[in-house]
Design an enzyme around this catalytic site. Sequence first.
Site, mmCIF file in Angstrom:
data_model
loop_
_atom_site.group_PDB
_atom_site.id
_atom_site.type_symbol
_atom_site.label_atom_id
_atom_site.label_comp_id
_atom_site.label_asym_id
_atom_site.label_seq_id
_atom_site.Cartn_x
_atom_site.Cartn_y
_atom_site.Cartn_z
ATOM 1 N N ASP A 481 0.827 -1.205 0.000
ATOM 2 C CA ASP A 481 0.000 0.000 0.000
ATOM 3 C C ASP A 481 0.867 1.262 0.000
ATOM 4 O OD1 ASP A 481 -2.306 1.513 0.113
ATOM 5 O OD2 ASP A 481 -3.065 0.624 1.957
ATOM 6 N N ASP A 551 -10.438 2.061 -3.592
ATOM 7 C CA ASP A 551 -10.993 1.834 -2.253
ATOM 8 C C ASP A 551 -12.508 1.840 -2.290
ATOM 9 O OD1 ASP A 551 -8.764 1.431 -0.809
ATOM 10 O OD2 ASP A 551 -8.641 3.440 0.047
HETATM 11 C C1 DGJ Z 1 -5.815 1.968 1.815
HETATM 12 C C2 DGJ Z 1 -6.157 0.741 1.042
HETATM 13 O O1 DGJ Z 1 -6.578 1.064 -0.228
HETATM 14 C C3 DGJ Z 1 -7.204 -0.061 1.811
HETATM 15 O O2 DGJ Z 1 -7.610 -1.153 1.042
HETATM 16 C C4 DGJ Z 1 -6.594 -0.480 3.101
HETATM 17 O O3 DGJ Z 1 -5.541 -1.362 2.864
HETATM 18 C C5 DGJ Z 1 -6.128 0.732 3.879
HETATM 19 N N1 DGJ Z 1 -5.290 1.575 3.086
HETATM 20 C C6 DGJ Z 1 -5.396 0.316 5.115
HETATM 21 O O4 DGJ Z 1 -4.840 1.357 5.772
#
Ligand code: DGJ
Length: 744
Positions: A481, A551
Site C-alpha cells: 500500500d 478503495d
Molecule cells: C488503503 C487501502 O486502499 C485499503 O484497502 C486499506 O488497505 C487501507 N489503506 C489500510 O490502511
Amino acid sequence: MPIFINEEKKQFHLQGKNTSYIFRIMENGQPGHLYFGKKVAHRADFSYLFQLPNEPLGNATFTYEGDQHFSLEFLKQEYPVYGTGDFREPAIQVSQPDGSRVTLFKYDSFQLVKGKPALDGLPAVYTESDDEAETLEIKLVDQKLKAELTLSYTVFHERNVILRNAKLKNNGTEELKINRMLSMSVDFPDADYDLVHLSGAWIRERNIESNRLHKGIQQIDSKRGTSSSQNNPFLALKAVNADEHTGDVYGFNLVYSGNFTAGVQVDHYDTSRVFMGINPFDFSWKLEPGEAFQTPEAVMVYSDAGLNGMSHSFHDLYQNRLVRGVWRDKERPVLINNWEATYFDFNEEKILSISDEANRLGVELFVLDDGWFEGRNNDTTSLGDWTPDLNKLPNGIEGLSEKVSRNGMKFGIWVEPEMISKKSALYENHPEWVLGVQDRHLSHGRNQFILDLTRQDVRDYLFDSLSKVFSSGPIAYVKWDMNRVMTEIGSAQLPPERQEETAHRYILGLYELLERLVSAFPDILFESCASGGNRFDPGMLFYMPQTWTSDNTDAIERLKIQYGTSLVYPLSTMGAHVSSVPNHQTGRTTPLETRFNTALFGMFGYELDVTKMTDAEKEEMKKQIVFYKENRSLIQKGDFYRLLSPFEGNDTSWAVVAKDQSEALIAYYRILAKPNPGLKRVKVFGLDPATLYRFNETGLEMTGEELNNIGLLLPPFYNGTVHTPQTFLAGDFRSVVWKLEAVK
Ligand code: DGJ
C-alpha cells in the site's frame, strides 16, 4: 521484416501487425515524422510524403538563409527541440555550461537490435524471444555539446504497438543540466479527434473524459509523486467518427509511476502534437561527463477497431509482456480481506473466525490488512516498525499464518513500506530518513510521512525488514500500500543542485527495491495499492501483477471505475471485491448478486465480515465462488469487450470472450429501475459469427453473427417464459450475467 530502412534517403518504416510508423531524417539532420496509423505496404522511397509549404510562410523563421520553405514551425517532427524555429511543446531542453539552452541533435547513425533491450533501472515491456520484435536505435549527436541522444523504437511483428524511449549521454567534459526530456512526441497532420483520458479522485478513479480537440495545449499531469488517481498516464486520440468498435484510435501510455505530463497541442495549422514523459515541472537532472539519462518507456497503440481494439492491444501486451513472474499466467486465488470487516479492530480469534468461515465457503486466500503491527490501532502511528503486535496476535504472524493455513487456506499480508509515522521507533532513530525540504514545515497525509527512497540506506532497511516479514510464515500474497502523496519534495542527502531530481530518484529507488524483493520472493503474489488506485500504472504492473483498483467497493461506482480502467489495463490486473451493505464509501445498498456480478470481472475476492452473513447469503456466496472458479481462466485471459457505457446511460454491459471464441460471459447492469422501460438490445462483439452459442441459464441459442447484428434482446426469452420489461430485473441496481458456450 518489421523494420525497413532506406539508408540512402534515411527513411525508416516500422511495420507491426496492422500498423505503420514512418519517419525520415530531415535536411537539417533532425528526425522528421511522416506517418503513424494503419499499415501501408512498404515503398522503397517515401519522399512523396515530405511536406513543405508551397508558398513562403509569412512571419515564420527558416533554417537556411535564402530559403523560405524549410521551417521547423511547419514540419512534423520526431523529437523536437525548442529555440530553433519550432514553437510547439519540445521533447527536450538542456542547459549548457555557457547558459544556452539551444541544441541541435543531428543524425549520426542507426542500429537495429533483435528483440528489445531492457531499460536500465526502469520497468519496460519485454520480449521472450528475439524473433518477436525488433528495435531501431537512432543515434543523434549535438557536436557542440558532445552529447549523444538515442531514440529507440520497438515494433512487435504480431502487435499494433510501437514502444519508444530516449537516452541522453554526456560524452563531453562539462556537466549538462536536463530541464526536460520526454519519452515520446509525435505529430499528426490533423486535429479531428476527441481526446480521451482517465480522470478522477480517491474512490472515483479513472472515469472516462472525452473532449473534442481544440487549438492550444490540452494537458494532463501529476505533480503528486505518484502517477495519481487524478490523471492516469494515458491518453487517446479517437477519430471523431470512431466509437468502441470501429474507427481510428491512437492510445498512449507511460510506463512510469511518478510525476508525468501527457498532452496534445493543436497548432495554428490544425496539426496535433502528442507528447508524454516525466513531468518537466519541478524536474531537472544534472548529467556529469560520462553519465547517461534514460527516460521511461512510452507505449503507443494504433487501432482501426475503435477503443475496444486499442484496449485489446494494451491488454495483450501488458498481460503477456509487461507483467512478469510465476503469477503472470497462473490462475489467481479467490481472496478475503479483513479491512472493511474489522478496520484496525481485530485479534487472532476474530481473524481466524473470518478466515475459517471463508475457507469453508470456498475462499482460497486470507489477507490480513492494516493494523497487525505493534501499536497500530489507528492511522496515527507505527508505520516503519514492521514487528507484529503481540497484544492482537499473541502468536505473531508466524503463529497466525500457520493457523490460517491449517485447512489449506493461503495467507497474505498488508504492508505500507514507503511510509513512516512520527510515532515509531524508526522515526526516533532516523528522523533524517523522511522525504522533505530541510528546515521547512512538513505537510502530512493520513498522519504519515514518506521515507526518502532516494537513499540506499533506507532501501536496505526496507529490504531487510520486509524480507523478515515475508519469511515469517507461509506468506503467499502481499498487498503493498501507499497512502499519501508527496509534498515539500526534497531530499536531505542530495546536494542543492540535485534537489529537482528527488521525485524521479524516489521512483527509481522504489523500482530498485521492488526488483530486489520480487526477485527474492518469486512465489509471492504481489498486489499494489495506493489508497486504492492512486498508482495504477504500467510501471507498478512490471513488479506486481495486480493492483487494488479502488478503495470504492460500491458495485455501482465500480462499474464506472472498472469500465474506465479497462480502457488500458486488463481484468487480470484489477483487484475487485464484494463488500457488505450499506456500502462504506457511498452508503448504497445493492443486491449481493450485483456486487458479485461486478467484482466477477476482476481479480476476485470478498472484503466483509463473513461471520455476520446470513445462511442464505453464505449459500449464495458459495455458489458465486464456484462460478468464479469455473470461469476465472476465461476472465483472466479472455478478451474484454465494453458494450454499453455507464458514462452514457442507465445501463452498462460488457463481455469476456475466450481467445478461441468457444465461450463467453456477458454482463448487463441496470442502475435504476424505470417504469414502463420498454425493450433494450445489447449488441455483442467478439464472438465467432458462424458459431452457434447456447446460453447456459436460458437455453437460448444464437449465432455470433446474430448476437452481433440483431443483438441480445432484453428482457430475454427464458426457456418457455417470456419476461416483461417490468419483471425482468425489477428494482434498482439489478444485473445479470450470462454464460454462453459454443454448441458442439
Ligand atoms: C488503503 C487501502 O486502499 C485499503 O484497502 C486499506 O488497505 C487501507 N489503506 C489500510 O490502511
